[in-house]
Motif scaffolding. Structure first.
Motif, mmCIF file in Angstrom:
data_model
loop_
_atom_site.group_PDB
_atom_site.id
_atom_site.type_symbol
_atom_site.label_atom_id
_atom_site.label_comp_id
_atom_site.label_asym_id
_atom_site.label_seq_id
_atom_site.Cartn_x
_atom_site.Cartn_y
_atom_site.Cartn_z
ATOM 1 N N THR A 195 0.699 -1.325 0.004
ATOM 2 C CA THR A 195 0.017 0.124 -0.062
ATOM 3 C C THR A 195 0.908 1.209 -0.165
ATOM 4 O OG1 THR A 195 -0.133 0.110 2.413
ATOM 5 C CG2 THR A 195 -1.862 -1.184 1.419
ATOM 6 N N ASN A 196 2.099 1.180 0.172
ATOM 7 C CA ASN A 196 3.239 2.306 0.389
ATOM 8 C C ASN A 196 2.664 3.244 1.580
ATOM 9 O OD1 ASN A 196 5.445 3.559 -0.729
ATOM 10 N ND2 ASN A 196 4.282 5.240 -1.711
ATOM 11 N N ARG A 197 1.783 2.816 2.679
ATOM 12 C CA ARG A 197 1.729 3.470 3.456
ATOM 13 C C ARG A 197 2.778 3.225 4.630
ATOM 14 N NH1 ARG A 197 -3.755 3.963 5.633
ATOM 15 N NH2 ARG A 197 -2.709 4.328 7.784
ATOM 16 N N LEU A 198 3.053 4.241 5.578
ATOM 17 C CA LEU A 198 4.134 4.167 6.568
ATOM 18 C C LEU A 198 3.528 2.911 7.440
ATOM 19 C CD1 LEU A 198 6.500 5.228 7.643
ATOM 20 C CD2 LEU A 198 5.383 6.676 8.908
ATOM 21 N N ALA A 199 4.555 2.016 7.745
ATOM 22 C CA ALA A 199 3.964 0.782 8.610
ATOM 23 C C ALA A 199 4.818 0.761 9.569
ATOM 24 C CB ALA A 199 4.265 -0.551 7.805
ATOM 25 N N PHE A 200 6.227 0.743 9.605
ATOM 26 C CA PHE A 200 7.012 0.826 10.821
ATOM 27 C C PHE A 200 8.030 1.983 10.949
ATOM 28 C CE2 PHE A 200 6.167 -3.873 10.042
ATOM 29 C CZ PHE A 200 5.903 -4.171 11.452
ATOM 30 N N VAL A 201 8.333 2.226 12.176
ATOM 31 C CA VAL A 201 9.310 3.332 12.082
ATOM 32 C C VAL A 201 10.551 2.820 13.156
ATOM 33 C CG1 VAL A 201 9.959 5.607 12.958
ATOM 34 C CG2 VAL A 201 7.841 5.266 11.910
ATOM 35 N N PHE A 202 11.662 2.742 12.448
ATOM 36 C CA PHE A 202 12.855 2.247 13.295
ATOM 37 C C PHE A 202 13.483 3.297 14.007
ATOM 38 C CE2 PHE A 202 11.646 -0.933 10.517
ATOM 39 C CZ PHE A 202 11.621 -2.223 11.238
ATOM 40 N N ASN A 203 13.840 3.450 15.134
ATOM 41 C CA ASN A 203 14.066 4.712 15.807
ATOM 42 C C ASN A 203 15.498 4.478 16.620
ATOM 43 O OD1 ASN A 203 12.880 6.896 18.244
ATOM 44 N ND2 ASN A 203 14.520 7.102 16.909
ATOM 45 N N PRO A 204 16.618 4.426 16.303
ATOM 46 C CA PRO A 204 17.958 4.223 17.382
ATOM 47 C C PRO A 204 18.188 5.651 18.083
ATOM 48 C CG PRO A 204 18.538 3.654 15.037
ATOM 49 C CD PRO A 204 17.178 4.353 14.972
ATOM 50 N N ILE A 205 18.424 5.406 19.449
ATOM 51 C CA ILE A 205 18.255 6.641 20.114
ATOM 52 C C ILE A 205 19.579 6.368 21.192
ATOM 53 C CG2 ILE A 205 16.784 7.704 22.070
ATOM 54 C CD1 ILE A 205 14.911 5.310 21.659
ATOM 55 N N ILE A 206 20.053 7.716 21.534
ATOM 56 C CA ILE A 206 21.171 7.930 22.422
ATOM 57 C C ILE A 206 20.721 8.791 23.650
ATOM 58 C CG2 ILE A 206 22.467 9.715 21.217
ATOM 59 C CD1 ILE A 206 25.120 8.011 22.122
#
Length: 437
Positions: A100-111
Motif C-alpha cells: 500500500t506504500n503506507r508507513l507501517a514501521f518506524v525504526f528509531n535508534p536513540i542515544i
C-alpha cells in the motif's frame, strides 16, 4: 535470548534500508506513481494517497514531542526535560507497507546522556562520562485508520483532490522528463561537435531520492489541502511502540552504610524496556487528542529511588563521627548513605494530551496530564500537568512544554507529616529534519 532479539532487530532494520533496492528509471518512477494515484482515485474508501496520509500523520504527530515516548516522524530529533536532566538524540528510518506504500514501521535508534553531570565532557581521562545509554525503538502504525469528510460536500472535495493529484502529477512528470532529456540529449558545441553532459547517468541512490521526492510532492499537496480547507471532519489512527535502553557507560556513585564508613564507588547498569499504545483522534474544528497507556520495567536501586540519604560536602561535614577520608571525595561529588540494594521497578503510565486546532498562529497551545504509578520496593504515585506549546515554524514546530509535577502523592515511604514534592519544569522537543519535507 538477548542475542537472538538483537539479530532479529538488525535483520528488520537492514531490510528496511534495502527496500525498493530494484533498479529505478524515470519511466518506472512515473508509472509507479501514476498507478498509485489512479488506485486512490478509484477507491471510494481512500480519499488521499498513502503518501498523502503519511504526510498528514506527520503534521499531527509533530504537534507533541517531549521525549522518546512520543512518536516523532522526523529523520532527526532531540528532546530535553528538566524532570530527569536527560538529553535524547534520535533518528528515524521509515518502513513502508510494500503493498500500500503506507508507513507501517518506524525504526528509531536513540542515544541518551546526562546533562547535569559535566555534559560537555562526554569523554575524559580515557573514559566515557555522563551515564550514556543507547536504545532502539520500533513503532508499528496500525493499518486501520479513518479519515472522514463532511457528508454534504464530500463529492466536491473528492473531485478537487482528484484534480489536485492530476495537476501535481503533470508537474512532476514534466520535471522528471525534462531532467532526463537534458541529461541524455547530445548538445552541439560552438565548434560544431556534439557531446553528452558528463553527469548523464544517475546512481540508484539518486534515483531513489527522486522517487521519494515525487511521491512526497503530491502527498504534501494533499495534506496541505486537507489542513487549509478543513475538508475533513475527523481522523483517527493508532500505533504500538516498544523500546529499550542499555548502558553504554556505567553510572558511578559513592555509597556508604553509615557516617563513619568510607565511601565505596559503585557502578550502576541502568537498563529499561517499554511497551506503549497510542491512540490519536483529530477533530478538525475541535483539536487533536492523544491517549497513551504504557508500561515500563527498569533496573533500579536505593540511591536512584531516593531511599538513601543524599549528601554533599557541607551536609556530610556536619554529621557526628564523619569519616575525614570521605570529605575529599565530596568536594567534587555527592554521595549516598544508607542500606544499598538493587531491584527492578515496574512503572505504569497513562497520558492524555490535547492540542488546539489553531493554524494561523505563532503558538499552538494545548493541555496534558500524566498519571504514573510505580510497583515494587520503589512505588510512589506521581502526577504531571503540562502546558504544551507548539511554536510554529515554516516547516516544523519547536515543541515546548511547561510542566507541574506532584511526586509521591501516596507517601510510599510512610514518612510522618508527609507532603508531596511539587516541582516546576520544562521539556523541549526539536524535530531537526522531517521524514517528509
Amino acid at each position: 535470548m538477548s542475542q537472538k532479539i538483537t539479530i532479529v532487530f538488525a535483520a528488520l532494520f537492514f531490510s528496511v534500508l534495502n527496500t525498493n533496492a530494484q533498479n529505478l528509471s524515470t519511466k518506472g518512477i512515473l508509472d509507479s506513481l501514476k498507478k498509485e494515484l489512479k488506485a486512490t482515485d478509484a477507491d471510494t474508501g481512500m480519499l488521499v494517497s498513502p503518501t498523502g496520509f503519511n504526510v498528514f500523520m506527520q503534521k499531527k504527530a509533530l504537534n507533541y514531542l517531549t521525549g522518546v515516548s512520543d512518536l516523532s516522524l522526523a529523520k532527526f530529533y532531540s528532546t530535553y526535560s528538566t524532570d530527569n536532566d536527560k538529553l535524547i538524540l534520535g533518528f528515524n528510518v521509515p518502513g513502508m507497507n510494500p503493498y500500500t506504500n503506507r508507513l507501517a514501521f518506524v525504526f528509531n535508534p536513540i542515544i541518551e546522556a546526562d546533562v547535569k553531570n559535566n555534559f560537555t565532557s562526554l569523554y575524559k581521562d580515557k573514559k566515557w562520562k555522563n551515564n550514556i545509554r543507547a536504545g532502539l525503538k520500533i513503532t508499528y502504525l496500525l493499518p486501520r485508520s479513518t479519515l472522514n469528510f463532511w457528508p454534504d460536500n464530500i463529492k466536491s472535495h473528492v473531485n478537487d483532490l482528484k484534480i489536485l493529484r492530476a495537476q501535481k502529477y503533470a508537474i512532476v512528470s514534466k520535471r522528471l522528463t525534462d531532467e532526463e532529456t537534458a541529461k541524455t540529449t547530445r548538445v552541439t558545441l560552438l565548434d560544431g561537435t556534439t557531446t553528452l553532459p558528463s553527469n548523464n547517468t544517475l546512481t540508484q541512490t539518486q534515483m531513489r531520492n527522486k522517487e521519494n521526492e515525487a511521491y512526497e510532492e503530491i502527498g504534501k499537496a494533499e495534506a496541505e489541502y486537507l489542513e487549509k480547507e478543513k475538508t475533513y471532519t475527523w481522523m483517527q489512527t493508532g500505533w504500538v511502540s516498544a523500546w529499550a535502553f542499555f548502558p553504554v557507560t556505567e553510572a558511578e556513585k559513592y555509597i556508604s552504610n553509615n557516617n563513619a564508613t568510607a565511601f565505596q564507588k559503585t557502578k550502576f547498569k541502568l537498563w529499561e524496556v517499554n511497551l506503549q499504545f497510542t491512540y490519536l483522534l483529530d477533530i478538525a474544528k475541535v483539536g487533536t487528542f492523544y491517549a497513551s497507556p504504557w508500561i515500563k520495567q527498569f533496573q533500579n536501586n536505593s540511591a536512584n529511588a531516593d531511599l538513601m540519604t543524599n549528601v554533599d560536602y557541607g551536609q556530610y561535614s556536619q554529621f557526628p563521627g564523619a569519616n575525614p577520608l570521605n570529605l575529599a571525595l565530596l568536594e567534587t561529588n555527592k554521595a549516598y548513605i544508607g542500606d544499598y540494594k538493587e531491584f527492578v521497578t515496574t512503572n505504569v503510565n497513562i497520558q492524555i494530551v490535547y492540542i488546539t486546532p489553531w493554524q494561523n498562529t505563532l503558538i499552538k497551545p494545548g493541555l496534558s496530564f500524566r498519571y504514573e504509578k510505580n510497583f515494587g520496593d520503589y512505588n510512589p504515585t506521581n502526577l504531571r500537568f503540562g502546558l504544551p506549546l507548539a511554536i510554529q515554524g515554516r516547516d516544523k514546530p519547536i515543541n515546548l512544554e511547561l510542566q507541574y509535577r506532584i511526586n509521591d502523592i501516596n507517601n510510599y515511604k510512610n514518612v510522618a507529616d508527609h507532603v508531596p514534592t511539587k516541582t516546576v519544569g520544562i521539556s523541549l522537543g526539536l524535530p531537526i529534519a522531517l521524514l517528509y519535507k
